[in-house]
Design a protein around this motif. Structure first.
Motif, PDB file in Angstrom:
ATOM      1  N   PRO A   1       0.784  -1.241   0.000  1.00  0.00           N
ATOM      2  CA  PRO A   1       0.000   0.000   0.000  1.00  0.00           C
ATOM      3  C   PRO A   1       0.820   1.297   0.000  1.00  0.00           C
ATOM      4  O   PRO A   1       0.374   2.290  -0.552  1.00  0.00           O
ATOM      5  CB  PRO A   1      -0.844  -0.130   1.270  1.00  0.00           C
ATOM      6  CG  PRO A   1      -0.973  -1.605   1.472  1.00  0.00           C
ATOM      7  CD  PRO A   1       0.329  -2.198   1.013  1.00  0.00           C
ATOM      8  N   CYS A   2       2.013   1.289   0.593  1.00  0.00           N
ATOM      9  CA  CYS A   2       2.789   2.541   0.630  1.00  0.00           C
ATOM     10  C   CYS A   2       3.748   2.634  -0.550  1.00  0.00           C
ATOM     11  O   CYS A   2       4.689   3.429  -0.516  1.00  0.00           O
ATOM     12  CB  CYS A   2       3.573   2.644   1.937  1.00  0.00           C
ATOM     13  SG  CYS A   2       4.909   1.441   2.039  1.00  0.00           S
ATOM     14  N   TYR A  13       2.431  -7.554   7.668  1.00  0.00           N
ATOM     15  CA  TYR A  13       2.232  -6.119   7.935  1.00  0.00           C
ATOM     16  C   TYR A  13       1.435  -5.475   6.790  1.00  0.00           C
ATOM     17  O   TYR A  13       0.321  -5.020   7.009  1.00  0.00           O
ATOM     18  CB  TYR A  13       3.583  -5.415   8.110  1.00  0.00           C
ATOM     19  CG  TYR A  13       4.285  -5.789   9.388  1.00  0.00           C
ATOM     20  CD1 TYR A  13       4.243  -4.955  10.504  1.00  0.00           C
ATOM     21  CD2 TYR A  13       4.985  -6.982   9.501  1.00  0.00           C
ATOM     22  CE1 TYR A  13       4.878  -5.303  11.691  1.00  0.00           C
ATOM     23  CE2 TYR A  13       5.621  -7.351  10.684  1.00  0.00           C
ATOM     24  CZ  TYR A  13       5.555  -6.501  11.776  1.00  0.00           C
ATOM     25  OH  TYR A  13       6.178  -6.854  12.944  1.00  0.00           O
ATOM     26  N   CYS A  14       2.000  -5.507   5.568  1.00  0.00           N
ATOM     27  CA  CYS A  14       1.329  -4.805   4.454  1.00  0.00           C
ATOM     28  C   CYS A  14      -0.064  -5.375   4.205  1.00  0.00           C
ATOM     29  O   CYS A  14      -1.036  -4.630   4.114  1.00  0.00           O
ATOM     30  CB  CYS A  14       2.149  -4.912   3.175  1.00  0.00           C
ATOM     31  SG  CYS A  14       3.837  -4.364   3.350  1.00  0.00           S
ATOM     32  N   CYS A  51       0.484  -0.691   9.220  1.00  0.00           N
ATOM     33  CA  CYS A  51       1.480   0.338   8.899  1.00  0.00           C
ATOM     34  C   CYS A  51       1.941   1.105  10.145  1.00  0.00           C
ATOM     35  O   CYS A  51       3.055   1.608  10.183  1.00  0.00           O
ATOM     36  CB  CYS A  51       0.912   1.309   7.879  1.00  0.00           C
ATOM     37  SG  CYS A  51       0.363   0.448   6.397  1.00  0.00           S
ATOM     38  N   CYS A  66       4.917  -0.574  11.672  1.00  0.00           N
ATOM     39  CA  CYS A  66       5.958  -0.876  10.692  1.00  0.00           C
ATOM     40  C   CYS A  66       7.031   0.214  10.704  1.00  0.00           C
ATOM     41  O   CYS A  66       6.716   1.402  10.759  1.00  0.00           O
ATOM     42  CB  CYS A  66       5.292  -0.968   9.326  1.00  0.00           C
ATOM     43  SG  CYS A  66       6.418  -0.939   7.946  1.00  0.00           S
ATOM     44  N   GLY A  77       6.691   2.359   7.793  1.00  0.00           N
ATOM     45  CA  GLY A  77       5.551   3.247   8.014  1.00  0.00           C
ATOM     46  C   GLY A  77       5.963   4.435   8.872  1.00  0.00           C
ATOM     47  O   GLY A  77       5.579   5.575   8.606  1.00  0.00           O
TER      48      GLY A  77
HETATM   49  S1  SF4 Z   1       4.031   1.192   5.791  1.00  0.00           S
HETATM   50 FE1  SF4 Z   1       4.906  -0.825   6.164  1.00  0.00          FE
HETATM   51  S2  SF4 Z   1       3.149  -2.164   6.473  1.00  0.00           S
HETATM   52 FE2  SF4 Z   1       2.413  -0.308   5.512  1.00  0.00          FE
HETATM   53  S3  SF4 Z   1       2.404  -0.757   3.370  1.00  0.00           S
HETATM   54 FE3  SF4 Z   1       4.345   0.230   3.809  1.00  0.00          FE
HETATM   55  S4  SF4 Z   1       5.790  -1.388   4.222  1.00  0.00           S
HETATM   56 FE4  SF4 Z   1       3.749  -2.267   4.307  1.00  0.00          FE
END
Ligand code: SF4
Length: 430
Positions: A130-131, A404-405, A410, A413, A416
């Protein structure tokens, strides 16, 4: 808005410094306290100053102050020690059990707006990570530093899984090593089918009948359900006859052939080729599965998997279907996968159960010596700018993605934290 995000703001000290309670008293946060993930207040042992008074105690966090009553905290003695109510909206004055007013801090508009903006973008993103669009901001050192802890998390979970099978097997070490390695020969797509195959042909049976690679193949192919049709070529006919004898002698029940997946697999990964290679491994180690854990160097483990499907498969991928000739040795990627997913997690589990830290440490050292896994998930990370340097880091990225993702954790993380807080440091204390 949600409580998790508010707790994150509080814990990560993201709030502005010019804070006041709703009654107008100046508030200074000396220490946010320890986050409580069980029932009871959200943070213990926080230290604050409200006006001229120093306070030490518990903090409760809610989106709306009225949640205090909605959650029944006014009747719960565990909340008597609360020293501050941290809320996003103050829609109701809150009183403790003893009738005293609980100081309230409204955090709305008291943290960098950029943090919420970025958090909401990540939470609503549909990317596999997601990020993804913000990952270029993460320094590579972030993965370097976090990788050992993430991989440890992953391998502790793997150990729990292995432990369940180990207990079921009556703590039979060799049986569990055999079953675990067999499942890895399925290379994900056929993993469950290989698991079932190993259970239907347990190590005791393998030891009793496998005097040659041919006998081992006959037993494994037969139990895998590959002998339901008729054959024309000599080799499958021979295996079929050997299996019929074994089946009658040991009253064997074969698996359903439909369990095996061939679709979209490269022919070199067909279960027929993998079963024959597995039979070669069994023959090579003389069905002594402790030998799988014996090498203590990467070269030793690689040598263990210098295996090949039997001669018939040089010109076949399926029974009775001749193909152009090519030897079916286990390739480098197959060896790496078996070492990373088969041998080393088992050695790690063995080290854990036998209280051998040296073995556990060895598994991580060997992972560091191996190249990162060549699989789709690792390629996704690479495309987003996060490049694993070795198998320890690729294992870490697999854990990060799946635990986590995919669960949108997040706020727990480290990447994150870099994205949400790292970028807003300059805005933290305006
Ligand atoms: S912040 Fe961490 S948990 Fe969230 S999408 Fe990015 S890498 Fe994955």
């Amino acid at each position: 808005m949600n409580e998790k995000f508010l707790s994150y703001l509080w814990k990560s000290r993201c709030l502005h410094t010019d804070l006041h309670t709703e009654s107008g008293e100046e508030l200074a946060i000396h220490h946010p306290g320890e986050q409580n993930t069980d029932s009871g207040p959200d943070f213990f042992n926080s230290r604050l100053r409200i006006g001229n008074t120093q306070w030490a105690g518990n903090i409760e966090i809610h989106v709306c102050s009225s949640d205090w009553y909605r959650h029944g905290h006014h009747n719960d003695p565990a909340f008597n020690n609360a020293i501050l109510h941290v809320v996003f909206e103050n829609d109701k004055q809150v009183y403790r059990n003893d009738g005293t007013e609980l100081p309230t801090l409204v955090v709305k508009n008291h943290f960098p707006a950029q943090i919420l903006d970025r958090y909401q973008k990540i939470m609503s993103a549909m990317h596999p990570i997601p990020c993804m669009t913000q990952l270029h901001e993460i320094p590579q050192s972030c993965l370097r530093l976090w990788a050992p802890a993430l991989t440890l998390e992953r391998w502790m979970l793997r150990s729990e899984n292995i432990n369940r099978f180990w207990e079921k097997s009556g703590n039979d070490w060799e049986e569990i090593i055999y079953q675990h390695i067999a499942s890895c020969f399925g290379f994900k797509i056929n993993q469950s089918a290989f698991e079932l195959l190993a259970r239907s042909a347990p190590l005791k049976l393998i030891r009793a009948v496998c005097v040659s690679q041919k006998n081992t193949e006959a037993l494994l192919f037969g139990q895998a359900g590959f002998f339901t049709g008729t054959f024309e070529e000599e080799y499958p006919l021979e295996l079929f006859h050997i299996y019929q004898l074994l089946k009658n002698k040991y009253t064997l029940q074969p698996l359903q052939p439909g369990l095996w997946k061939f679709l979209r697999l490269h022919p070199l990964n067909f279960p027929t080729i993998r079963i024959s290679q597995f039979a070669d491994l069994i023959t090579k180690i003389n069905a002594n599965f402790f030998r799988i854990l014996e090498p203590r160097t990467l070269a030793g483990f690689v040598d263990l998997f210098q295996i090949s499907a039997s001669g018939y498969w040089n010109s076949h991928y399926l029974f009775d279907r001749p193909s152009s000739a090519s030897p079916k040795k286990l390739g480098p990627a197959g060896k790496e996968s078996l070492i990373i997913n088969g041998v080393l997690p088992m050695l790690f589990f063995y080290g854990t159960m036998k209280d051998r830290c040296d073995l556990r440490e060895l598994t991580f050292e060997l992972l560091e010596q191996m190249p990162p896994e060549r699989i789709a998930v690792i390629q996704i990370w690479k495309n987003a700018g996060i490049i694993a340097q070795n198998a320890l880091e690729s294992q870490a990225l697999l854990q990060l993605k799946s635990h986590y993702c995919d669960k949108k954790r997040c706020l727990e993380c480290r990447f994150g934290k870099e994205i949400l807080v790292g970028s807003s440091k300059s805005l933290k204390n305006p």
